[in-house]
Motif scaffolding. Structure first.
Motif, PDB file in Angstrom:
ATOM      1  N   GLY A 107       0.841  -1.195   0.000  1.00  0.00           N
ATOM      2  CA  GLY A 107       0.000   0.000   0.000  1.00  0.00           C
ATOM      3  C   GLY A 107       0.870   1.236   0.000  1.00  0.00           C
ATOM      4  N   ILE A 108       0.375   2.311  -0.608  1.00  0.00           N
ATOM      5  CA  ILE A 108       1.229   3.482  -0.814  1.00  0.00           C
ATOM      6  C   ILE A 108       0.870   4.676   0.068  1.00  0.00           C
ATOM      7  N   TYR A 109      -0.149   4.553   0.932  1.00  0.00           N
ATOM      8  CA  TYR A 109      -0.646   5.771   1.576  1.00  0.00           C
ATOM      9  C   TYR A 109       0.276   6.318   2.661  1.00  0.00           C
ATOM     10  N   THR A 110       1.294   5.569   3.119  1.00  0.00           N
ATOM     11  CA  THR A 110       2.257   6.129   4.072  1.00  0.00           C
ATOM     12  C   THR A 110       3.484   6.710   3.378  1.00  0.00           C
ATOM     13  N   ILE A 111       3.637   6.467   2.090  1.00  0.00           N
ATOM     14  CA  ILE A 111       4.832   6.939   1.367  1.00  0.00           C
ATOM     15  C   ILE A 111       4.911   8.468   1.330  1.00  0.00           C
ATOM     16  N   PRO A 112       3.810   9.212   1.076  1.00  0.00           N
ATOM     17  CA  PRO A 112       3.922  10.682   1.120  1.00  0.00           C
ATOM     18  C   PRO A 112       4.416  11.197   2.467  1.00  0.00           C
ATOM     19  N   LEU A 113       3.998  10.566   3.575  1.00  0.00           N
ATOM     20  CA  LEU A 113       4.497  10.963   4.891  1.00  0.00           C
ATOM     21  C   LEU A 113       5.994  10.739   4.992  1.00  0.00           C
ATOM     22  N   PHE A 114       6.466   9.609   4.468  1.00  0.00           N
ATOM     23  CA  PHE A 114       7.898   9.319   4.513  1.00  0.00           C
ATOM     24  C   PHE A 114       8.683  10.353   3.717  1.00  0.00           C
ATOM     25  N   ILE A 115       8.155  10.780   2.577  1.00  0.00           N
ATOM     26  CA  ILE A 115       8.851  11.779   1.750  1.00  0.00           C
ATOM     27  C   ILE A 115       9.033  13.082   2.531  1.00  0.00           C
ATOM     28  N   VAL A 116       7.970  13.527   3.201  1.00  0.00           N
ATOM     29  CA  VAL A 116       8.053  14.747   4.012  1.00  0.00           C
ATOM     30  C   VAL A 116       9.071  14.558   5.139  1.00  0.00           C
ATOM     31  N   PHE A 117       9.011  13.391   5.802  1.00  0.00           N
ATOM     32  CA  PHE A 117       9.937  13.096   6.897  1.00  0.00           C
ATOM     33  C   PHE A 117      11.385  13.102   6.398  1.00  0.00           C
ATOM     34  N   TRP A 118      11.604  12.514   5.232  1.00  0.00           N
ATOM     35  CA  TRP A 118      12.942  12.482   4.632  1.00  0.00           C
ATOM     36  C   TRP A 118      13.451  13.895   4.352  1.00  0.00           C
ATOM     37  N   LEU A 119      12.596  14.757   3.806  1.00  0.00           N
ATOM     38  CA  LEU A 119      12.988  16.144   3.533  1.00  0.00           C
ATOM     39  C   LEU A 119      13.323  16.883   4.831  1.00  0.00           C
ATOM     40  N   VAL A 120      12.557  16.615   5.893  1.00  0.00           N
ATOM     41  CA  VAL A 120      12.839  17.215   7.197  1.00  0.00           C
ATOM     42  C   VAL A 120      14.219  16.785   7.690  1.00  0.00           C
ATOM     43  N   CYS A 121      14.505  15.486   7.561  1.00  0.00           N
ATOM     44  CA  CYS A 121      15.794  14.963   8.033  1.00  0.00           C
ATOM     45  C   CYS A 121      16.959  15.509   7.216  1.00  0.00           C
ATOM     46  N   VAL A 122      16.764  15.648   5.901  1.00  0.00           N
ATOM     47  CA  VAL A 122      17.839  16.178   5.043  1.00  0.00           C
ATOM     48  C   VAL A 122      18.077  17.649   5.340  1.00  0.00           C
ATOM     49  N   SER A 123      17.019  18.398   5.587  1.00  0.00           N
ATOM     50  CA  SER A 123      17.157  19.840   5.832  1.00  0.00           C
ATOM     51  C   SER A 123      17.831  20.140   7.153  1.00  0.00           C
ATOM     52  N   ARG A 124      17.678  19.196   8.111  1.00  0.00           N
ATOM     53  CA  ARG A 124      18.293  19.426   9.413  1.00  0.00           C
ATOM     54  C   ARG A 124      18.937  18.127   9.914  1.00  0.00           C
ATOM     55  N   PRO A 125      20.157  17.828   9.449  1.00  0.00           N
ATOM     56  CA  PRO A 125      20.817  16.588   9.868  1.00  0.00           C
ATOM     57  C   PRO A 125      21.062  16.570  11.373  1.00  0.00           C
ATOM     58  N   PHE A 126      20.984  15.388  11.964  1.00  0.00           N
ATOM     59  CA  PHE A 126      21.045  15.268  13.415  1.00  0.00           C
ATOM     60  C   PHE A 126      22.437  14.953  13.947  1.00  0.00           C
ATOM     61  N   SER A 127      23.376  14.754  13.045  1.00  0.00           N
ATOM     62  CA  SER A 127      24.766  14.576  13.457  1.00  0.00           C
ATOM     63  C   SER A 127      25.670  14.978  12.305  1.00  0.00           C
ATOM     64  N   GLN A 128      26.915  15.250  12.596  1.00  0.00           N
ATOM     65  CA  GLN A 128      27.839  15.721  11.573  1.00  0.00           C
ATOM     66  C   GLN A 128      28.036  14.650  10.494  1.00  0.00           C
ATOM     67  N   GLY A 129      27.897  15.067   9.244  1.00  0.00           N
ATOM     68  CA  GLY A 129      28.081  14.137   8.136  1.00  0.00           C
ATOM     69  C   GLY A 129      26.881  13.262   7.842  1.00  0.00           C
ATOM     70  N   SER A 130      25.768  13.463   8.544  1.00  0.00           N
ATOM     71  CA  SER A 130      24.618  12.580   8.349  1.00  0.00           C
ATOM     72  C   SER A 130      23.731  12.994   7.181  1.00  0.00           C
ATOM     73  N   ARG A 131      23.914  14.222   6.663  1.00  0.00           N
ATOM     74  CA  ARG A 131      23.052  14.661   5.566  1.00  0.00           C
ATOM     75  C   ARG A 131      23.184  13.743   4.342  1.00  0.00           C
ATOM     76  N   SER A 132      24.422  13.423   3.960  1.00  0.00           N
ATOM     77  CA  SER A 132      24.644  12.561   2.798  1.00  0.00           C
ATOM     78  C   SER A 132      24.117  11.148   3.064  1.00  0.00           C
ATOM     79  N   VAL A 133      24.254  10.684   4.320  1.00  0.00           N
ATOM     80  CA  VAL A 133      23.754   9.354   4.682  1.00  0.00           C
ATOM     81  C   VAL A 133      22.234   9.306   4.547  1.00  0.00           C
ATOM     82  N   ILE A 134      21.558  10.314   5.089  1.00  0.00           N
ATOM     83  CA  ILE A 134      20.091  10.378   5.029  1.00  0.00           C
ATOM     84  C   ILE A 134      19.623  10.490   3.587  1.00  0.00           C
ATOM     85  N   PHE A 135      20.339  11.310   2.810  1.00  0.00           N
ATOM     86  CA  PHE A 135      19.970  11.480   1.407  1.00  0.00           C
ATOM     87  C   PHE A 135      20.097  10.154   0.660  1.00  0.00           C
TER      88      PHE A 135
END
Length: 439
Positions: A107-135
């Motif tokens: 089912g695909i209905y949670t995928i849009p939420l994950f996309i938003v969550f992913w963008l949040v994580c990329v915009s504000r990485p939680f540790s040094q060097g984690s932006r590329s990992v999250i991306f």
């Protein structure tokens, strides 16, 4: 395989979903304990209380829907995506991609939420060097989802129902299309589906703010994301009360996390007792409503109607029923039921080809282009949403359903005749007119 082992019945179909609900709960608890989010036994107990005593989630788990399977694979994706302190080796990325593949296949209905969550994580990485990992992890999830979408498209293309799949997935019942029917929820009521969850989240935030240690360890960006899940689901295209686990589970996790700030066992016990009483009250009300609903079902009358006409079913076992509760009794009687609820009469007459023709006429002003596109579509799309057997029987649950379904069948070129009745139930037989002429 499950139905092969346990047969086609209400219990066997719904128990599969309950199994997925249990696996999801165990996986969530394991993740929270292993990552030291839950550090006490009462946090685990409280989460299980919130999880299993939710009337909304109980209905979802026992309804035979696919939602608990979607829940399980969503938890798998999020658990792998948020893993810290371990290198992203090939095996890990394969597991993450496989989990995303299975999620999108289910089912695909949670995928849009994950996309938003992913963008949040990329915009504000939680540790040094984690932006590329999250991306990179997000790209892997995207590849898994894309491959699953390709498999589904190939499947529906093979069965010549691609347009119907795309319409039902991206347009039907969605906020994006501007249509809201059935149990879909809009912006005004998205927080009111389970209003007590909003209260619980606010209480969680207050408790986290009160304790300095917990306040510094709380990720407030995640808290804000959780708060905005309901309107994000509406904006994504579809939100119904049986999808509400995507909000209730994060709220439950935050509530269990925030209660770690309470040092007095009596306070924890008091809060757990209040939650238990409220949850139990909701569950009792839910079950009482279900019991009263089942008492109103004329199950005995339906069985009698089928039994005294069993001789008629020797030549044809296809039976159209206008209520879903007729499905399993029809199976038990050895019939082949087609559930066609009378309130959906318009969709029986408006086929996918009709919808496509209207859309094509709007998009293309040139007559040659319109003819060409319609010809291509006719080759791709053979199955309409108005399928009925060539001949068979129909059980209408009341006079209104009989009138509506008779009109639908006549307009679809069938001959219809009422042959028996029992209470409000009506048994009719029907045959396609073309078939009658050939005979």
């Amino acid at each position: 395989p499950w139905l092969k082992m346990f047969g086609i019945s209400h219990v066997s179909v719904c128990s599969l979903n309950v199994m997925w609900a249990g696996l999801s709960c165990m996986l969530l608890v394991w993740i929270m304990v292993s990552r030291k989010v839950f550090t006490t036994y009462w946090q685990v107990l409280l989460f299980n209380l919130l999880y299993w005593f939710s009337a909304n989630l109980s209905w979802t788990a026992m309804s035979g829907r696919i939602d608990c399977m979607v829940m399980f694979f969503t938890v798998c994706v999020m658990g792998l995506f948020m893993r810290k302190g371990v290198a992203d080796d090939k095996g890990y990325l394969v597991r993450l991609g496989a989990a995303a593949f299975l999620l999108a296949l289910t089912g695909i209905y949670t995928i849009p939420l994950f996309i938003v969550f992913w963008l949040v994580c990329v915009s504000r990485p939680f540790s040094q060097g984690s932006r590329s990992v999250i991306f990179r992890r997000g790209i892997v999830v995207g590849i898994g989802c894309f491959l699953a979408f390709g498999v589904v498209v190939a499947y529906y293309l093979y069965h010549q129902a691609l347009f119907r799949y795309l319409y039902m997935t991206f347009c039907h019942c969605t906020t994006v299309s501007g249509v809201s029917i059935g149990s879909t929820v809009g912006y005004r009521e998205c927080y009111l589906t389970e209003w007590h969850l909003l209260v619980a989240l606010v209480v969680s935030g207050i408790l986290c703010m009160m304790n300095k240690e917990v306040r510094h360890r709380t990720n407030w960006l995640f808290f804000a994301f959780t708060l905005f899940i309901p309107p994000l689901m509406v904006a994504a295209g579809r939100y119904a009360w049986y999808y509400h686990w995507v909000f209730s589970i994060p709220v439950g996790l935050f509530l269990c996390w925030s209660l770690a700030s309470l040092k007095f066992r009596c306070s924890v016990g008091f809060i757990m007792a209040i939650i238990a009483v409220c949850s139990l009250n909701l569950q009792i009300n839910w079950f009482l409503n279900r019991i009263s609903y089942h008492k109103s079902i004329p199950q005995k009358e339906f069985t009698e109607l089928i039994s005294r006409n069993k001789g008629r079913f020797c030549s044809c076992r296809d039976i159209v029923v206008t209520c879903h509760w007729c499905y399993y009794p029809s199976i038990e009687a050895g019939l082949n039921p087609w559930v066609r609820e009378s309130q959906l009469a318009h969709t029986f007459l408006c086929t996918t080809s009709n919808r496509a023709d209207g859309l094509i006429d709007k998009l293309f002003s040139n007559e040659e282009w319109r003819t060409l596109v319609k010809r291509i579509l006719a080759r791709l799309e053979k199955i309409s949403s108005a399928r009925f057997p060539e001949e068979g029987f129909l059980v209408a649950h009341d006079a209104s359903a009989e009138r509506v379904m008779r009109d639908v069948l006549i307009r679809l070129d069938y001959r219809v005749k009422t042959i028996d009745a029992n209470g409000d139930l009506r048994l009719m037989c029907f045959t396609r007119m073309n078939q009658t002429r050939e005979q």
